[in-house]
Enzyme design. Structure first.
Site, mmCIF file in Angstrom:
data_model
loop_
_atom_site.group_PDB
_atom_site.id
_atom_site.type_symbol
_atom_site.label_atom_id
_atom_site.label_comp_id
_atom_site.label_asym_id
_atom_site.label_seq_id
_atom_site.Cartn_x
_atom_site.Cartn_y
_atom_site.Cartn_z
ATOM 1 N N CYS A 1 22.401 42.836 35.665
ATOM 2 C CA CYS A 1 22.111 42.216 37.147
ATOM 3 C C CYS A 1 21.633 40.741 36.841
ATOM 4 C CB CYS A 1 21.133 42.785 37.927
ATOM 5 S SG CYS A 1 21.675 44.495 38.207
ATOM 6 N N GLU B 1 50.756 49.878 40.556
ATOM 7 C CA GLU B 1 49.715 49.996 39.572
ATOM 8 C C GLU B 1 50.211 50.133 38.222
ATOM 9 O OE1 GLU B 1 46.330 49.811 39.859
ATOM 10 O OE2 GLU B 1 46.552 50.051 37.700
ATOM 11 N N CYS C 1 37.988 40.161 44.619
ATOM 12 C CA CYS C 1 36.610 40.232 44.016
ATOM 13 C C CYS C 1 36.210 39.197 43.014
ATOM 14 C CB CYS C 1 36.659 41.359 42.867
ATOM 15 S SG CYS C 1 38.142 41.646 41.798
HETATM 16 C C1 LIG Z 1 40.363 45.438 41.850
HETATM 17 S S1 LIG Z 1 41.354 46.810 41.387
HETATM 18 C C2 LIG Z 1 41.798 47.642 42.971
HETATM 19 C C3 LIG Z 1 42.327 48.834 42.858
HETATM 20 C C4 LIG Z 1 42.525 49.563 44.318
HETATM 21 N N1 LIG Z 1 43.131 48.829 45.241
HETATM 22 C C5 LIG Z 1 40.873 50.251 44.632
HETATM 23 O O1 LIG Z 1 40.675 49.678 45.554
HETATM 24 O O2 LIG Z 1 40.591 51.227 44.090
HETATM 25 C C6 LIG Z 1 42.915 46.101 40.766
HETATM 26 C C7 LIG Z 1 43.848 47.064 39.975
HETATM 27 O O3 LIG Z 1 44.943 46.403 39.658
HETATM 28 C C8 LIG Z 1 45.288 47.114 38.602
HETATM 29 N N2 LIG Z 1 46.105 45.922 37.510
HETATM 30 C C9 LIG Z 1 45.817 45.040 36.823
HETATM 31 N N3 LIG Z 1 46.494 44.210 36.469
HETATM 32 C C10 LIG Z 1 47.636 44.470 37.077
HETATM 33 C C11 LIG Z 1 49.064 44.180 37.172
HETATM 34 N N4 LIG Z 1 49.492 42.953 36.328
HETATM 35 N N5 LIG Z 1 49.783 44.851 37.743
HETATM 36 C C12 LIG Z 1 49.774 46.004 38.281
HETATM 37 N N6 LIG Z 1 48.277 46.362 38.344
HETATM 38 C C13 LIG Z 1 47.232 45.741 37.898
HETATM 39 C C14 LIG Z 1 44.113 47.545 37.828
HETATM 40 O O4 LIG Z 1 44.501 48.543 36.858
HETATM 41 C C15 LIG Z 1 43.233 48.041 38.966
HETATM 42 O O5 LIG Z 1 43.366 49.271 39.457
#
Ligand SMILES: C[S@@+](CC[C@H](N)C(=O)[O-])C[C@H]1O[C@@H](n2cnc3c(N)ncnc32)[C@H](O)[C@@H]1O
Length: 393
Positions: free
Chosen positions: A92, A273, A343
Protein backbone atom coordinates in the site's frame (compact mmCIF):
# COMPACT_ATOMS: atom_id res chain seq x y z
CA UNK A 1 3.39 30.78 -14.90
CA UNK A 2 4.44 27.32 -13.67
CA UNK A 3 6.80 25.48 -15.97
CA UNK A 4 7.64 21.80 -16.18
CA UNK A 5 11.25 22.54 -17.04
CA UNK A 6 13.72 23.55 -14.43
CA UNK A 7 13.93 27.33 -14.17
CA UNK A 8 16.44 28.76 -16.61
CA UNK A 9 19.66 29.57 -14.80
CA UNK A 10 18.72 27.66 -11.64
CA UNK A 11 21.27 25.09 -10.55
CA UNK A 12 19.86 21.54 -10.77
CA UNK A 13 19.93 19.91 -7.34
CA UNK A 14 22.44 17.11 -6.85
CA UNK A 15 21.41 13.60 -5.89
CA UNK A 16 21.85 13.47 -2.11
CA UNK A 17 21.18 17.19 -1.61
CA UNK A 18 18.32 18.36 0.59
CA UNK A 19 15.44 20.80 0.14
CA UNK A 20 12.21 21.79 1.82
CA UNK A 21 9.15 21.35 -0.40
CA UNK A 22 5.37 21.61 -0.15
CA UNK A 23 3.21 18.88 -1.74
CA UNK A 24 0.62 20.31 -4.16
CA UNK A 25 -1.19 17.10 -5.06
CA UNK A 26 -0.67 13.40 -5.73
CA UNK A 27 0.24 11.95 -9.13
CA UNK A 28 -0.55 8.80 -11.14
CA UNK A 29 1.76 6.23 -9.51
CA UNK A 30 0.98 7.61 -6.05
CA UNK A 31 3.86 10.01 -5.30
CA UNK A 32 3.30 13.53 -4.00
CA UNK A 33 4.11 16.33 -6.46
CA UNK A 34 6.06 19.41 -5.38
CA UNK A 35 8.20 22.01 -7.10
CA UNK A 36 11.70 23.05 -6.19
CA UNK A 37 12.97 26.12 -8.07
CA UNK A 38 10.66 25.20 -10.94
CA UNK A 39 11.70 21.55 -11.07
CA UNK A 40 8.98 18.94 -10.50
CA UNK A 41 9.78 16.70 -7.53
CA UNK A 42 8.00 13.37 -6.98
CA UNK A 43 7.96 12.34 -3.32
CA UNK A 44 6.70 8.84 -2.44
CA UNK A 45 4.63 8.42 0.76
CA UNK A 46 3.73 12.10 0.89
CA UNK A 47 0.30 13.58 1.69
CA UNK A 48 -1.26 16.68 0.07
CA UNK A 49 -0.08 19.99 1.63
CA UNK A 50 2.72 18.29 3.58
CA UNK A 51 5.74 20.53 4.19
CA UNK A 52 8.72 18.22 3.99
CA UNK A 53 12.47 18.11 4.26
CA UNK A 54 13.47 15.80 1.39
CA UNK A 55 16.63 14.32 -0.10
CA UNK A 56 16.93 14.05 -3.89
CA UNK A 57 17.32 10.44 -5.05
CA UNK A 58 17.09 11.06 -8.81
CA UNK A 59 17.52 14.22 -10.86
CA UNK A 60 16.57 14.40 -14.55
CA UNK A 61 16.17 17.35 -16.89
CA UNK A 62 12.39 17.63 -16.45
CA UNK A 63 11.73 16.06 -13.09
CA UNK A 64 13.30 14.69 -9.95
CA UNK A 65 12.53 12.22 -7.20
CA UNK A 66 13.14 12.64 -3.51
CA UNK A 67 12.57 10.78 -0.26
CA UNK A 68 11.16 12.22 2.93
CA UNK A 69 13.73 12.95 5.65
CA UNK A 70 11.40 14.90 7.94
CA UNK A 71 7.76 15.95 8.01
CA UNK A 72 8.08 19.64 8.91
CA UNK A 73 4.32 20.29 8.89
CA UNK A 74 1.88 17.49 8.03
CA UNK A 75 -0.89 18.23 5.55
CA UNK A 76 -4.45 18.16 7.00
CA UNK A 77 -5.20 14.71 5.51
CA UNK A 78 -2.04 13.02 6.86
CA UNK A 79 -2.73 10.33 9.45
CA UNK A 80 -1.01 7.44 11.20
CA UNK A 81 -1.34 4.46 8.81
CA UNK A 82 -3.74 1.76 10.05
CA UNK A 83 -1.11 -0.89 9.22
CA UNK A 84 2.10 -0.92 11.34
CA UNK A 85 4.30 -1.84 8.33
CA UNK A 86 2.58 0.48 5.79
CA UNK A 87 5.61 2.73 5.26
CA UNK A 88 7.98 -0.13 4.42
CA UNK A 89 5.70 -2.76 2.82
CA UNK A 90 5.41 -2.51 -0.97
CA UNK A 91 1.68 -3.33 -0.89
CA UNK A 92 0.00 0.00 0.00
CA UNK A 93 1.34 3.49 -0.73
CA UNK A 94 -1.50 5.75 0.51
CA UNK A 95 -2.16 4.52 4.05
CA UNK A 96 -0.74 7.80 5.42
CA UNK A 97 -3.65 9.70 3.81
CA UNK A 98 -7.26 9.84 5.04
CA UNK A 99 -9.68 7.80 2.94
CA UNK A 100 -11.73 10.87 2.01
CA UNK A 101 -8.59 12.55 0.65
CA UNK A 102 -7.54 9.36 -1.20
CA UNK A 103 -10.87 9.48 -3.05
CA UNK A 104 -10.58 13.22 -3.73
CA UNK A 105 -7.12 12.73 -5.22
CA UNK A 106 -8.22 9.79 -7.40
CA UNK A 107 -11.21 11.75 -8.69
CA UNK A 108 -8.84 14.59 -9.61
CA UNK A 109 -6.19 12.32 -11.18
CA UNK A 110 -8.74 10.60 -13.46
CA UNK A 111 -10.26 13.92 -14.57
CA UNK A 112 -6.92 15.65 -15.19
CA UNK A 113 -5.47 12.65 -17.05
CA UNK A 114 -8.45 12.35 -19.41
CA UNK A 115 -8.39 16.10 -20.03
CA UNK A 116 -4.63 16.20 -20.60
CA UNK A 117 -4.85 13.63 -23.42
CA UNK A 118 -8.16 14.91 -24.82
CA UNK A 119 -8.19 18.71 -24.77
CA UNK A 120 -11.66 20.19 -25.14
CA UNK A 121 -13.46 16.83 -24.90
CA UNK A 122 -16.76 17.32 -23.04
CA UNK A 123 -18.32 14.74 -20.76
CA UNK A 124 -20.36 14.35 -17.60
CA UNK A 125 -18.04 13.60 -14.69
CA UNK A 126 -19.80 11.86 -11.81
CA UNK A 127 -18.47 11.91 -8.23
CA UNK A 128 -16.17 9.02 -7.30
CA UNK A 129 -17.93 5.95 -5.92
CA UNK A 130 -16.54 5.04 -2.48
CA UNK A 131 -15.83 1.40 -1.60
CA UNK A 132 -18.18 -0.24 0.95
CA UNK A 133 -14.99 -1.32 2.76
CA UNK A 134 -11.74 0.63 3.10
CA UNK A 135 -10.00 -2.18 4.99
CA UNK A 136 -10.51 -5.96 4.91
CA UNK A 137 -11.59 -5.83 1.26
CA UNK A 138 -8.94 -7.91 -0.62
CA UNK A 139 -9.95 -11.49 -1.43
CA UNK A 140 -6.78 -12.47 -3.33
CA UNK A 141 -3.17 -11.86 -2.25
CA UNK A 142 0.29 -13.06 -3.25
CA UNK A 143 2.49 -13.31 -0.14
CA UNK A 144 6.11 -14.43 -0.18
CA UNK A 145 8.14 -16.73 2.06
CA UNK A 146 11.88 -17.22 2.60
CA UNK A 147 14.07 -18.21 5.54
CA UNK A 148 11.11 -18.40 7.92
CA UNK A 149 9.79 -14.93 6.95
CA UNK A 150 6.23 -14.72 5.62
CA UNK A 151 4.95 -11.42 4.22
CA UNK A 152 5.19 -9.10 1.24
CA UNK A 153 8.14 -7.58 -0.58
CA UNK A 154 9.31 -4.27 0.90
CA UNK A 155 8.89 -1.18 -1.30
CA UNK A 156 11.33 -1.30 -4.28
CA UNK A 157 13.01 -4.37 -2.86
CA UNK A 158 12.91 -8.16 -2.70
CA UNK A 159 13.39 -8.16 1.08
CA UNK A 160 10.39 -9.72 2.80
CA UNK A 161 8.55 -7.56 5.35
CA UNK A 162 7.34 -10.13 7.91
CA UNK A 163 3.65 -9.77 8.81
CA UNK A 164 1.20 -11.32 11.24
CA UNK A 165 -1.78 -9.58 9.63
CA UNK A 166 -2.65 -7.46 6.59
CA UNK A 167 -5.43 -4.96 7.36
CA UNK A 168 -6.57 -4.59 3.74
CA UNK A 169 -7.11 -8.35 3.37
CA UNK A 170 -10.32 -10.17 4.29
CA UNK A 171 -10.08 -11.97 7.64
CA UNK A 172 -11.02 -15.30 6.00
CA UNK A 173 -7.50 -15.12 4.48
CA UNK A 174 -5.54 -13.49 7.31
CA UNK A 175 -6.98 -16.07 9.77
CA UNK A 176 -5.13 -18.70 7.71
CA UNK A 177 -1.70 -17.04 7.90
CA UNK A 178 -0.37 -19.26 10.72
CA UNK A 179 -1.67 -22.41 8.99
CA UNK A 180 0.03 -21.33 5.74
CA UNK A 181 3.32 -20.58 7.54
CA UNK A 182 3.25 -24.04 9.14
CA UNK A 183 2.55 -25.63 5.77
CA UNK A 184 5.46 -23.71 4.20
CA UNK A 185 7.82 -24.79 7.01
CA UNK A 186 6.75 -28.42 6.54
CA UNK A 187 7.61 -28.21 2.81
CA UNK A 188 11.27 -27.55 3.75
CA UNK A 189 11.93 -25.81 0.42
CA UNK A 190 14.88 -23.45 0.14
CA UNK A 191 14.92 -20.04 -1.53
CA UNK A 192 12.07 -17.65 -2.23
CA UNK A 193 8.56 -19.14 -2.34
CA UNK A 194 5.77 -17.16 -3.99
CA UNK A 195 2.21 -17.94 -2.98
CA UNK A 196 -1.32 -17.09 -3.87
CA UNK A 197 -4.19 -17.11 -1.36
CA UNK A 198 -7.76 -16.38 -2.37
CA UNK A 199 -11.39 -16.84 -1.47
CA UNK A 200 -12.97 -18.96 -4.15
CA UNK A 201 -16.52 -18.58 -5.49
CA UNK A 202 -17.83 -21.18 -3.01
CA UNK A 203 -16.34 -19.02 -0.18
CA UNK A 204 -13.63 -21.54 0.70
CA UNK A 205 -10.03 -20.36 1.19
CA UNK A 206 -7.48 -21.76 -1.26
CA UNK A 207 -3.72 -21.37 -1.23
CA UNK A 208 -0.68 -22.74 -3.00
CA UNK A 209 2.68 -21.93 -4.52
CA UNK A 210 2.91 -20.05 -7.81
CA UNK A 211 5.77 -19.98 -10.31
CA UNK A 212 6.72 -18.84 -13.81
CA UNK A 213 4.97 -21.92 -15.23
CA UNK A 214 1.92 -21.76 -12.98
CA UNK A 215 0.94 -18.17 -12.22
CA UNK A 216 -2.09 -19.00 -10.07
CA UNK A 217 -5.82 -18.64 -10.64
CA UNK A 218 -5.63 -15.70 -13.06
CA UNK A 219 -7.48 -12.40 -12.90
CA UNK A 220 -10.45 -11.81 -10.61
CA UNK A 221 -11.76 -8.57 -9.11
CA UNK A 222 -10.05 -8.33 -5.70
CA UNK A 223 -12.70 -6.17 -4.00
CA UNK A 224 -15.91 -8.20 -4.24
CA UNK A 225 -17.82 -5.62 -2.16
CA UNK A 226 -17.19 -2.80 -4.65
CA UNK A 227 -17.42 -5.17 -7.65
CA UNK A 228 -21.20 -5.35 -7.06
CA UNK A 229 -21.48 -1.60 -7.71
CA UNK A 230 -19.11 -1.72 -10.65
CA UNK A 231 -21.30 -4.35 -12.36
CA UNK A 232 -24.49 -2.46 -11.44
CA UNK A 233 -23.11 0.75 -12.98
CA UNK A 234 -22.03 -0.99 -16.19
CA UNK A 235 -25.51 -2.59 -16.45
CA UNK A 236 -27.31 0.70 -15.76
CA UNK A 237 -25.23 2.64 -18.29
CA UNK A 238 -25.92 0.03 -20.97
CA UNK A 239 -29.66 -0.01 -20.18
CA UNK A 240 -32.47 1.57 -22.20
CA UNK A 241 -31.45 -0.21 -25.42
CA UNK A 242 -31.87 -3.62 -26.98
CA UNK A 243 -28.78 -5.14 -28.59
CA UNK A 244 -28.27 -7.60 -31.45
CA UNK A 245 -25.08 -8.99 -29.85
CA UNK A 246 -23.05 -8.21 -26.72
CA UNK A 247 -19.24 -8.46 -26.92
CA UNK A 248 -17.42 -8.72 -23.58
CA UNK A 249 -13.80 -8.01 -24.56
CA UNK A 250 -11.22 -8.99 -21.91
CA UNK A 251 -13.97 -10.99 -20.21
CA UNK A 252 -11.92 -12.90 -17.64
CA UNK A 253 -14.10 -15.73 -16.32
CA UNK A 254 -17.30 -13.76 -17.06
CA UNK A 255 -17.58 -11.16 -14.27
CA UNK A 256 -19.63 -8.95 -16.64
CA UNK A 257 -20.68 -11.66 -19.14
CA UNK A 258 -23.12 -13.44 -16.81
CA UNK A 259 -24.89 -10.38 -15.33
CA UNK A 260 -25.26 -8.90 -18.84
CA UNK A 261 -26.66 -12.20 -20.18
CA UNK A 262 -29.18 -12.14 -17.34
CA UNK A 263 -30.29 -8.54 -18.08
CA UNK A 264 -30.44 -8.93 -21.90
CA UNK A 265 -32.17 -12.28 -22.25
CA UNK A 266 -32.29 -12.61 -26.03
CA UNK A 267 -28.95 -11.22 -27.27
CA UNK A 268 -26.08 -13.67 -27.74
CA UNK A 269 -23.04 -12.70 -25.67
CA UNK A 270 -19.41 -13.50 -26.46
CA UNK A 271 -16.58 -13.20 -23.95
CA UNK A 272 -13.09 -12.83 -25.43
CA UNK A 273 -10.21 -13.69 -23.09
CA UNK A 274 -6.56 -14.65 -23.52
CA UNK A 275 -6.04 -16.72 -20.36
CA UNK A 276 -7.17 -20.34 -21.05
CA UNK A 277 -7.83 -21.00 -17.33
CA UNK A 278 -10.34 -18.14 -17.22
CA UNK A 279 -11.96 -19.19 -20.51
CA UNK A 280 -12.41 -22.72 -19.13
CA UNK A 281 -13.88 -21.37 -15.89
CA UNK A 282 -16.34 -19.20 -17.82
CA UNK A 283 -17.30 -22.10 -20.08
CA UNK A 284 -17.80 -24.42 -17.10
CA UNK A 285 -20.13 -21.88 -15.45
CA UNK A 286 -22.20 -21.24 -18.56
CA UNK A 287 -25.56 -23.03 -18.71
CA UNK A 288 -26.84 -21.09 -21.72
CA UNK A 289 -25.86 -21.64 -25.37
CA UNK A 290 -26.24 -17.86 -25.94
CA UNK A 291 -23.09 -17.37 -23.81
CA UNK A 292 -19.79 -18.19 -25.45
CA UNK A 293 -16.20 -17.71 -24.39
CA UNK A 294 -13.48 -17.45 -27.02
CA UNK A 295 -9.82 -17.89 -26.12
CA UNK A 296 -8.11 -15.12 -28.06
CA UNK A 297 -6.12 -11.94 -27.95
CA UNK A 298 -8.69 -9.13 -28.39
CA UNK A 299 -6.84 -7.42 -31.24
CA UNK A 300 -6.52 -10.68 -33.25
CA UNK A 301 -10.20 -11.39 -32.57
CA UNK A 302 -11.28 -7.97 -33.91
CA UNK A 303 -9.22 -8.53 -37.06
CA UNK A 304 -11.57 -11.43 -37.87
CA UNK A 305 -14.85 -10.45 -36.22
CA UNK A 306 -16.38 -6.95 -36.27
CA UNK A 307 -19.12 -5.82 -33.89
CA UNK A 308 -22.04 -4.20 -35.73
CA UNK A 309 -24.05 -1.04 -35.28
CA UNK A 310 -26.79 -2.71 -33.17
CA UNK A 311 -24.29 -4.19 -30.71
CA UNK A 312 -22.97 -3.43 -27.24
CA UNK A 313 -19.25 -3.65 -26.46
CA UNK A 314 -17.87 -4.06 -22.94
CA UNK A 315 -14.14 -3.37 -22.82
CA UNK A 316 -12.20 -4.17 -19.62
CA UNK A 317 -8.50 -4.37 -20.53
CA UNK A 318 -5.56 -4.87 -18.15
CA UNK A 319 -3.47 -1.90 -16.94
CA UNK A 320 -1.76 -1.52 -20.33
CA UNK A 321 -5.14 -0.62 -21.85
CA UNK A 322 -6.45 -1.67 -25.27
CA UNK A 323 -4.55 -0.49 -28.38
CA UNK A 324 -4.74 2.00 -31.22
CA UNK A 325 -5.98 -0.77 -33.52
CA UNK A 326 -8.72 -1.86 -31.07
CA UNK A 327 -9.98 1.67 -30.40
CA UNK A 328 -10.05 2.54 -34.09
CA UNK A 329 -11.68 -0.77 -35.08
CA UNK A 330 -14.40 -0.17 -32.47
CA UNK A 331 -14.97 3.38 -33.71
CA UNK A 332 -15.29 2.15 -37.29
CA UNK A 333 -17.65 -0.66 -36.21
CA UNK A 334 -19.94 2.00 -34.66
CA UNK A 335 -21.61 -0.19 -32.01
CA UNK A 336 -24.60 1.31 -30.20
CA UNK A 337 -22.58 1.72 -27.00
CA UNK A 338 -19.18 0.94 -25.57
CA UNK A 339 -18.78 0.57 -21.81
CA UNK A 340 -15.06 0.82 -21.06
CA UNK A 341 -13.92 -0.27 -17.59
CA UNK A 342 -10.35 0.83 -16.91
CA UNK A 343 -7.84 0.13 -14.15
CA UNK A 344 -5.30 2.74 -15.29
CA UNK A 345 -6.13 6.39 -16.01
CA UNK A 346 -3.21 6.92 -18.41
CA UNK A 347 -4.00 3.98 -20.70
CA UNK A 348 -7.69 4.95 -20.59
CA UNK A 349 -6.94 8.56 -21.56
CA UNK A 350 -4.62 7.42 -24.37
CA UNK A 351 -7.20 4.91 -25.69
CA UNK A 352 -9.84 7.67 -25.71
CA UNK A 353 -7.42 9.91 -27.61
CA UNK A 354 -6.99 7.23 -30.30
CA UNK A 355 -10.76 6.75 -30.48
CA UNK A 356 -11.60 10.44 -30.92
CA UNK A 357 -8.68 11.08 -33.30
CA UNK A 358 -10.09 8.43 -35.64
CA UNK A 359 -13.61 9.86 -35.22
CA UNK A 360 -12.30 13.25 -36.34
CA UNK A 361 -10.38 11.78 -39.29
CA UNK A 362 -13.45 9.88 -40.52
CA UNK A 363 -15.84 12.68 -39.62
CA UNK A 364 -17.87 10.33 -37.41
CA UNK A 365 -19.76 11.85 -34.50
CA UNK A 366 -18.66 10.14 -31.30
CA UNK A 367 -19.14 11.22 -27.70
CA UNK A 368 -17.89 10.47 -24.23
CA UNK A 369 -21.25 10.43 -22.52
CA UNK A 370 -20.18 9.96 -18.87
CA UNK A 371 -17.24 9.00 -16.68
CA UNK A 372 -17.07 7.82 -13.08
CA UNK A 373 -14.08 6.82 -10.96
CA UNK A 374 -14.51 3.88 -8.59
CA UNK A 375 -12.59 3.27 -5.39
CA UNK A 376 -11.73 -0.43 -5.85
CA UNK A 377 -8.34 -0.35 -4.11
CA UNK A 378 -8.45 1.77 -0.92
CA UNK A 379 -5.06 2.56 0.70
CA UNK A 380 -3.32 2.46 -2.70
CA UNK A 381 -3.13 4.90 -5.62
CA UNK A 382 -4.89 2.44 -7.95
CA UNK A 383 -8.26 3.50 -9.33
CA UNK A 384 -10.95 1.95 -11.52
CA UNK A 385 -12.94 4.09 -13.97
CA UNK A 386 -16.10 3.39 -15.95
CA UNK A 387 -16.86 5.33 -19.13
CA UNK A 388 -19.69 5.26 -21.63
CA UNK A 389 -18.89 5.94 -25.28
CA UNK A 390 -21.38 6.47 -28.07
CA UNK A 391 -20.95 6.59 -31.81
CA UNK A 392 -23.60 7.92 -34.18
CA UNK A 393 -24.52 5.21 -36.68
C1 LIG B 1 -8.91 -6.17 -15.97
S1 LIG B 1 -9.09 -7.87 -16.30
C2 LIG B 1 -10.84 -7.95 -16.55
C3 LIG B 1 -11.44 -9.31 -16.48
C4 LIG B 1 -12.96 -9.35 -16.30
N1 LIG B 1 -13.65 -8.42 -17.16
C5 LIG B 1 -13.35 -9.17 -14.85
O1 LIG B 1 -13.97 -8.14 -14.51
O2 LIG B 1 -13.04 -10.07 -14.04
C6 LIG B 1 -8.39 -7.99 -17.87
C7 LIG B 1 -8.43 -9.38 -18.47
O3 LIG B 1 -7.85 -9.32 -19.77
C8 LIG B 1 -7.13 -10.52 -20.01
N2 LIG B 1 -6.17 -10.17 -21.08
C9 LIG B 1 -4.97 -9.58 -20.99
N3 LIG B 1 -4.46 -9.32 -22.20
C10 LIG B 1 -5.37 -9.75 -23.10
C11 LIG B 1 -5.42 -9.75 -24.52
N4 LIG B 1 -4.42 -9.24 -25.24
N5 LIG B 1 -6.52 -10.26 -25.12
C12 LIG B 1 -7.53 -10.80 -24.38
N6 LIG B 1 -7.54 -10.82 -23.02
C13 LIG B 1 -6.47 -10.31 -22.39
C14 LIG B 1 -6.54 -10.88 -18.67
O4 LIG B 1 -6.25 -12.26 -18.59
C15 LIG B 1 -7.68 -10.45 -17.72
O5 LIG B 1 -8.55 -11.52 -17.48
Amino acid sequence: MKKNLHQRGAQAPLVGSKATVKIDKLAVGGAGVARHEGLVVFVPLAAPDDELLVEFTLVKKNFSEARILEIIKPGPARRTPPCPVALVCGGCNWQQISEEEQRRQKEQIVLETIQKFNRGLEFEYLPIQASPRSLRYRNRIQPKYANGRFGFFARNSHEIVAIEDCPITETALTDKFSEVKQWLQSQKKSGLQKLEMYISEDDSVRYGLISEEDDGVGFSQVNRFQNVDLIRTALDWASGEEYRHIWDLYSGAGNFTFPFAERWTSAPITGVELNPKLVKRGQAKSRDSRIQFVESDVESFLKKTKPQSQDLVILDPPRAGASEYIMQALLEARPKKIIYISCHPVSLARDLQWFFKKAQELNIKASLRRVQAFEMFPQTDHVETVVELRVDS
